[in-house]
Design a protein around this motif. Sequence first.
Motif, PDB file in Angstrom:
ATOM      1  N   LEU C 111       0.841  -1.194   0.000  1.00  0.00           N
ATOM      2  CA  LEU C 111       0.000   0.000   0.000  1.00  0.00           C
ATOM      3  C   LEU C 111       0.883   1.254   0.000  1.00  0.00           C
ATOM      4  O   LEU C 111       0.595   2.239  -0.695  1.00  0.00           O
ATOM      5  CB  LEU C 111      -0.901  -0.003   1.242  1.00  0.00           C
ATOM      6  N   GLN C 115       1.555   4.379  -3.235  1.00  0.00           N
ATOM      7  CA  GLN C 115       1.384   5.827  -3.170  1.00  0.00           C
ATOM      8  C   GLN C 115       2.332   6.569  -4.096  1.00  0.00           C
ATOM      9  O   GLN C 115       2.079   7.691  -4.494  1.00  0.00           O
ATOM     10  CB  GLN C 115       1.574   6.343  -1.737  1.00  0.00           C
ATOM     11  N   ASP C 128      -8.564  -6.563  -3.354  1.00  0.00           N
ATOM     12  CA  ASP C 128      -9.006  -5.649  -2.292  1.00  0.00           C
ATOM     13  C   ASP C 128      -9.272  -6.485  -1.038  1.00  0.00           C
ATOM     14  O   ASP C 128     -10.409  -6.652  -0.619  1.00  0.00           O
ATOM     15  CB  ASP C 128     -10.268  -4.908  -2.752  1.00  0.00           C
ATOM     16  N   ALA C 158     -15.792   1.750   4.005  1.00  0.00           N
ATOM     17  CA  ALA C 158     -14.852   2.809   4.373  1.00  0.00           C
ATOM     18  C   ALA C 158     -15.048   3.238   5.831  1.00  0.00           C
ATOM     19  O   ALA C 158     -14.081   3.505   6.541  1.00  0.00           O
ATOM     20  CB  ALA C 158     -15.033   4.015   3.445  1.00  0.00           C
TER      21      ALA C 158
ATOM     22  N   ARG D 167     -10.617   5.506   1.476  1.00  0.00           N
ATOM     23  CA  ARG D 167     -11.224   5.493   0.152  1.00  0.00           C
ATOM     24  C   ARG D 167     -10.238   5.956  -0.924  1.00  0.00           C
ATOM     25  O   ARG D 167     -10.130   5.346  -1.998  1.00  0.00           O
ATOM     26  CB  ARG D 167     -12.416   6.449   0.183  1.00  0.00           C
ATOM     27  N   LEU D 169      -6.671   6.565  -0.564  1.00  0.00           N
ATOM     28  CA  LEU D 169      -5.344   5.965  -0.569  1.00  0.00           C
ATOM     29  C   LEU D 169      -5.369   4.464  -0.827  1.00  0.00           C
ATOM     30  O   LEU D 169      -4.506   3.939  -1.545  1.00  0.00           O
ATOM     31  CB  LEU D 169      -4.626   6.248   0.761  1.00  0.00           C
ATOM     32  N   GLU D 171      -8.276   2.503  -1.747  1.00  0.00           N
ATOM     33  CA  GLU D 171      -9.142   2.048  -2.828  1.00  0.00           C
ATOM     34  C   GLU D 171      -8.905   2.799  -4.119  1.00  0.00           C
ATOM     35  O   GLU D 171      -9.392   2.396  -5.175  1.00  0.00           O
ATOM     36  CB  GLU D 171     -10.614   2.193  -2.404  1.00  0.00           C
ATOM     37  N   ARG D 173     -10.093   5.475  -5.077  1.00  0.00           N
ATOM     38  CA  ARG D 173     -11.265   6.169  -5.589  1.00  0.00           C
ATOM     39  C   ARG D 173     -11.254   7.615  -5.105  1.00  0.00           C
ATOM     40  O   ARG D 173     -10.354   8.036  -4.393  1.00  0.00           O
ATOM     41  CB  ARG D 173     -12.536   5.463  -5.088  1.00  0.00           C
TER      42      ARG D 173
END
Lengths: 190, 190, 190, 190
Positions: C111, C115, C128, C158, D167, D169, D171, D173
């Motif tokens: 993750l 970024q 996911d 979320a 959401r 970072l 996912e 979206r």
Amino acid sequence: MTERTRPLGRPRSEDARLAVLRAVDDMLVEEGYAAMTMKGIAERAGVGRQTVYRWWSSKAEILLEASAADAARELTVRSGADAESEVTAFLVALTTFLTRSDAGLAYRALLGEAQHDRKVAELLSGTDVLGDAARAVIGSARAHGALAAEPDTDALVAELVGPLVYRILAEGRTAERTELQRMAARFLAR
Amino acid sequence: MTERTRPLGRPRSEDARLAVLRAVDDMLVEEGYAAMTMKGIAERAGVGRQTVYRWWSSKAEILLEASAADAARELTVRSGADAESEVTAFLVALTTFLTRSDAGLAYRALLGEAQHDRKVAELLSGTDVLGDAARAVIGSARAHGALAAEPDTDALVAELVGPLVYRILAEGRTAERTELQRMAARFLAR
Amino acid sequence: MTERTRPLGRPRSEDARLAVLRAVDDMLVEEGYAAMTMKGIAERAGVGRQTVYRWWSSKAEILLEASAADAARELTVRSGADAESEVTAFLVALTTFLTRSDAGLAYRALLGEAQHDRKVAELLSGTDVLGDAARAVIGSARAHGALAAEPDTDALVAELVGPLVYRILAEGRTAERTELQRMAARFLAR
Amino acid sequence: MTERTRPLGRPRSEDARLAVLRAVDDMLVEEGYAAMTMKGIAERAGVGRQTVYRWWSSKAEILLEASAADAARELTVRSGADAESEVTAFLVALTTFLTRSDAGLAYRALLGEAQHDRKVAELLSGTDVLGDAARAVIGSARAHGALAAEPDTDALVAELVGPLVYRILAEGRTAERTELQRMAARFLAR
DNA sequence: GATTAATCGAGACGGTACGTCGCGTCTTAGT
DNA sequence: ACTAAGACGCGACGTACCGTCTCGATTAATC
């Protein structure tokens, strides 16, 4: 069957080796020893830096490999009619080598570096281009019947080569042909 | 009133000058020429780097100033009973100088550097410690009646000094006292 | 016979595949993601570097394959008596996963890499793990009659997962069981 | 007289500092975090590499210094008529920050790096831009009489910020304004 | 059984960033 | 004008890893 097996992995690239040697040869003449860097050599040769470090540990080592054969060839003298002409020819060749030849430039750089770098000194101690060439000339002179009185060849080598080397390397002077002839005559007059 | 007036401002610090020379002397012995850096010299001397650059342009220049006097002194030979003993004494002094003395170490480093650094070569051409010492010995030998046949002093210098220098610097060997005696005898036998 | 014929040549080595996955797993824990290199993975797995590059295009890809199954398993919660205990169990599992599990370490590394690396972001978008696990829990809660008011499952995911993930990943804190219970209660109270 | 004396030597160059920060800012946008190197930063800034290393130990550290002020400014929300409009404004600002702003790009890169680099994690733990901004909004909401039931501010911060951050970072979206409004309403409905 | 084709481990290849070091210059305050 | 201190831009050092390439050797399927 003691068949020697090839080492594993991709074999060393002869292209890369030659490119490095060639680059060092060229750079020594164009830029001089001090300005030559491992990085510069690699770039000039179009070779990775790691490749240079993989096979040589210093620029001195590369330079030695690049110039040793040339040096030996340039100091080899054709056999002549008598001892004096052969010795003179050798001194002429030595003068040309030290003052004009690329290989001689390499020799001076290496000999210089050896004065303050132990590693280079050891590297050079493995070869003795000047001494080998001088020994050949002395042997030939003996075959011509000269130098019978002095059995110590090492001493003769130093006496043949030393004065001229000192003159050029330490005093920064050079020598005319007539001077070299006189030097040869004096050397044989013992 | 042509009296040259003292330059304005704070005068050069003799302390700083001596500290630098001393530092260079020590570092040469302890770390060797190659490991010696301008930065290191300044720090060791407890002196600003600018101060070093202000008065000397390279470590070779400092080293020369630091060792020239010592070198000349170490190569000076007391006058002896005859020419041969004097020449032998000189060769012994030369051997010690080149192989054991700190000043000799400096000389070798400088001579080495001169082979691939034009600046150092020019610097060294201004002084000729070995030649000067050799000329003194040759003059003394002539005063003793020797070497009458050879008027070319430069040639004699090279013949006296060259073989030994070559032996030590290029071949990395040294010489025993008896060998030096024979060398002296041969030199005078012309 | 539309039987898909086996491709020509030597088939892919399952040993090599497993050795690489295992090596990546171990190295992540022992040395961390940043210190892990393709070269290192290959050596650790006892596998040629080309073999690694042949089947995976980056260390992120290997890591994903090596940890995805573990991650899904660790985030699966046994069905419980009521919605609140199930949600709490999930939050506990999520906390353990993110702070203590090797697979969670891999998830965080991936993750993180996503970024600033488009490739990794796309890679991750295919799976996911957190979302899937959260959706399962939310479905179960609905089956228990909870969360009737909110039809938007994505928003619920979320809200369930975000606060805890933020707390751990961005604030570097963790959460006690009582805190997680309160969190679950608040989540269901809508 | 505790007069604080200026440190010795040439003082740090403010020009160099600003050039580096500016270079990092620009490069992040143009080339991305992964492609940014210490070497590249120094060259782009027209600054020696040593100068960069002297004042920052990693590109993360430079990036933090370069973007922290911008981040705080972009997340500051003007006080509004009621709590809901303020919270909504904050969520809009946060979305813009994370998906469109340069400073937000830096924040994501740093948060990402922190997941697999302990040093960066510690660096980030010193500042909490998102948390600080969220706390301000929560304080303002309380002043409007909202959120009376929940005394644990840290938990509120996570609940306000976490879902949206997750959401974006995790996912990948984003969120429409209406969605953010609903999110704000739900947040305040406790 | 020989050939063909794709795999395997090994390791050299051309590149490039790393973080350090020394260069020679500069900019401070202090003597 | 000099001093010590130390930051400056520059660039080489030797190392590490990148992803690719060339080796000989291995392993199935096909001829």
